[in-house]
Scaffold this motif. Structure first.
Motif, short mmCIF file in Angstrom:
data_model
loop_
_atom_site.label_atom_id
_atom_site.label_comp_id
_atom_site.label_asym_id
_atom_site.label_seq_id
_atom_site.Cartn_x
_atom_site.Cartn_y
_atom_site.Cartn_z
N ARG A 35 54.02 24.44 41.00
CA ARG A 35 53.79 25.92 41.16
C ARG A 35 53.07 26.17 42.45
O ARG A 35 52.08 25.48 42.88
CB ARG A 35 52.69 26.16 39.89
CG ARG A 35 53.16 25.81 38.59
CD ARG A 35 54.51 26.40 38.22
NE ARG A 35 55.06 26.06 37.00
CZ ARG A 35 54.80 26.86 35.97
NH1 ARG A 35 54.10 28.14 35.99
NH2 ARG A 35 55.26 26.48 34.73
N ILE A 36 53.43 27.28 43.14
CA ILE A 36 52.91 27.64 44.32
C ILE A 36 52.50 29.24 44.34
O ILE A 36 53.30 30.15 43.61
CB ILE A 36 53.99 27.77 45.41
CG1 ILE A 36 54.44 26.20 45.81
CG2 ILE A 36 53.56 28.19 46.92
CD1 ILE A 36 55.65 26.02 46.52
N LEU A 37 51.24 29.30 44.43
CA LEU A 37 50.62 30.75 44.35
C LEU A 37 50.22 31.16 45.79
O LEU A 37 49.40 30.58 46.51
CB LEU A 37 49.42 30.67 43.49
CG LEU A 37 48.78 32.00 43.21
CD1 LEU A 37 49.66 33.33 42.58
CD2 LEU A 37 47.41 31.71 42.54
N PHE A 38 50.70 32.41 46.17
CA PHE A 38 50.44 32.94 47.42
C PHE A 38 49.21 33.74 47.23
O PHE A 38 49.22 34.93 46.55
CB PHE A 38 51.49 33.94 48.23
CG PHE A 38 52.68 32.71 48.55
CD1 PHE A 38 52.51 32.19 49.69
CD2 PHE A 38 53.78 32.72 47.73
CE1 PHE A 38 53.58 31.32 50.33
CE2 PHE A 38 54.65 31.77 48.10
CZ PHE A 38 54.36 31.20 49.48
N LEU A 39 47.94 33.90 47.94
CA LEU A 39 46.75 34.63 47.67
C LEU A 39 46.83 35.43 48.83
O LEU A 39 47.08 35.03 49.77
CB LEU A 39 45.42 33.66 47.58
CG LEU A 39 45.57 32.68 46.38
CD1 LEU A 39 44.34 31.72 46.69
CD2 LEU A 39 45.32 33.40 45.02
N PRO A 40 46.03 36.62 48.50
CA PRO A 40 45.92 37.74 49.66
C PRO A 40 45.21 37.32 50.72
O PRO A 40 44.21 36.37 50.57
CB PRO A 40 45.05 38.85 48.79
CG PRO A 40 45.38 38.89 47.54
CD PRO A 40 45.53 37.08 47.23
N HIS A 41 45.33 37.61 52.13
CA HIS A 41 44.60 36.91 53.09
C HIS A 41 43.11 37.31 52.84
O HIS A 41 42.31 36.61 53.46
CB HIS A 41 45.15 37.96 54.30
CG HIS A 41 44.69 37.49 55.59
ND1 HIS A 41 44.90 35.85 56.01
CD2 HIS A 41 43.97 37.86 56.57
CE1 HIS A 41 44.28 35.78 57.22
NE2 HIS A 41 43.58 36.68 57.52
N SER A 42 42.70 38.33 52.45
CA SER A 42 41.27 38.39 51.97
C SER A 42 40.44 37.60 51.23
O SER A 42 39.35 37.26 51.30
CB SER A 42 41.13 39.85 51.24
OG SER A 42 41.81 39.63 49.95
N CYS A 43 41.40 36.56 50.58
CA CYS A 43 40.53 35.27 50.04
C CYS A 43 40.22 34.31 50.90
O CYS A 43 39.79 33.28 50.35
CB CYS A 43 41.61 34.81 48.74
SG CYS A 43 41.99 36.14 47.51
N ASP A 44 40.86 34.27 52.07
CA ASP A 44 40.85 33.20 53.23
C ASP A 44 39.13 32.86 53.02
O ASP A 44 38.62 31.82 53.22
CB ASP A 44 41.26 33.20 54.37
CG ASP A 44 42.77 32.91 54.25
OD1 ASP A 44 43.31 32.67 53.20
OD2 ASP A 44 43.37 33.03 55.36
N ARG A 45 38.43 33.89 53.41
CA ARG A 45 37.04 33.71 53.74
C ARG A 45 35.95 33.05 52.33
O ARG A 45 35.03 32.76 52.57
CB ARG A 45 36.36 35.11 53.93
CG ARG A 45 36.52 36.09 52.86
CD ARG A 45 35.62 37.53 53.20
NE ARG A 45 35.86 38.49 52.10
CZ ARG A 45 34.99 38.56 51.17
NH1 ARG A 45 33.94 37.55 50.93
NH2 ARG A 45 35.23 39.37 50.15
N LEU A 46 36.76 33.07 51.23
CA LEU A 46 36.20 32.43 50.00
C LEU A 46 36.23 30.96 49.95
O LEU A 46 35.72 30.17 49.17
CB LEU A 46 36.59 33.25 48.81
CG LEU A 46 36.12 34.61 48.87
CD1 LEU A 46 36.81 35.51 47.43
CD2 LEU A 46 34.74 35.32 48.73
N MET A 47 37.34 30.60 50.74
CA MET A 47 37.80 29.24 50.61
C MET A 47 37.69 28.37 51.85
O MET A 47 37.49 29.05 52.98
CB MET A 47 39.22 29.29 50.14
CG MET A 47 39.61 29.73 48.74
SD MET A 47 38.93 28.74 47.47
CE MET A 47 39.71 27.32 47.46
N PRO A 48 37.68 27.08 51.98
CA PRO A 48 37.66 26.23 53.30
C PRO A 48 38.56 26.60 54.07
O PRO A 48 39.71 27.32 53.81
CB PRO A 48 37.79 24.89 52.65
CG PRO A 48 37.39 25.05 51.25
CD PRO A 48 37.76 26.21 50.65
N GLU A 49 38.33 26.46 55.62
CA GLU A 49 39.14 26.70 56.72
C GLU A 49 40.13 25.77 56.92
O GLU A 49 40.84 25.72 57.87
CB GLU A 49 38.37 26.99 57.88
CG GLU A 49 37.47 28.48 57.67
CD GLU A 49 36.58 28.54 58.89
OE1 GLU A 49 36.71 27.84 60.02
OE2 GLU A 49 36.13 29.71 58.92
#
Length: 212
Positions: A35-49
């Motif tokens: 399963r592949i889930l694409f998340l909104p770009h705004s979620c990047d700041r909540l997850m590791p870089e």
């Protein structure tokens, strides 16, 4: 999952997070439901870089299945249009609390280590000691190679080769081979040694992993 950092193995009880803009490719072995889930770009700041592999709980797994199932991709009813976003927020909360548990094989930069890596990938059961591998690929002394391993990969040669063998064992198990065969093919002298090494890195026994 292949990135510039190396190979990360994502068994059935893990989720891989890949930030936007990170070049990667992936390969599945045997029959796989991925399963592949694409998340909104705004979620990047909540997850590791950086790309990571996380051990997931049952809630995160069910959220991912829901978001990638028919209800996740079909146009929702007007009254349910906010539901996917709410589920994504819960999923991110669960991933932020999840424990990182990678089975990672870092990719060396030094040409001498890269030559040894190619040889071990071709034949994971190769039990040639590090000095012998160094001579076979025209590399330097054992001390030089050991220093390169610590500096580039943060591992000893034994740890590096064990990671590569366990990675190969996952492929063999996915292809349906029994544990005794896999242990022998990866150069463990007995299945119990293989089971101990596998469990330490994957977090479950080979038998349980194969049946998941």
């Amino acid at each position: 999952m292949h990135t510039h950092q190396g190979i990360s193995v994502v068994p059935t009880n893990r989720i891989a997070w890949i930030p936007a803009g990170v070049a990667h490719h992936h390969r599945a072995h045997s029959v796989t439901d991925m399963r592949i889930l694409f998340l909104p770009h705004s979620c990047d700041r909540l997850m590791p870089e950086r790309p990571i592999v996380l051990l997931v709980n049952d809630l995160a797994r069910e959220l991912l299945l829901t978001l990638t199932g028919p209800c996740g991709y079909d146009a929702p009813e007007p009254k349910d249009r906010g539901r996917p976003a709410r589920l994504r927020r819960v999923l991110i909360d669960e991933l932020r609390d999840a424990r990182e548990q990678p089975l990672h094989i870092p990719e060396p930069v030094d040409d001498r280590l890269r030559a040894i890596a190619r040889r071990l990938r071709h034949n994971p059961a190769d039990n040639t000691p590090l000095p012998g591998l160094g001579r076979a690929v025209g590399a330097g002394s054992r001390r030089t190679l050991s220093r390169l391993l610590r500096h580039e990969l943060g591992m000893t040669f034994y740890q590096w080769r064990t990671h590569m063998r366990v990675y190969h064992s996952l492929v063999l198990l996915a292809d349906g081979h029994d544990i005794a065969y896999v242990a022998h093919a990866c150069d463990w002298s007995n299945p119990s040694g293989f089971i101990a090494a596998f469990t330490g890195l994957v977090g479950t026994t080979p038998g349980r992993y194969r049946n998941q």
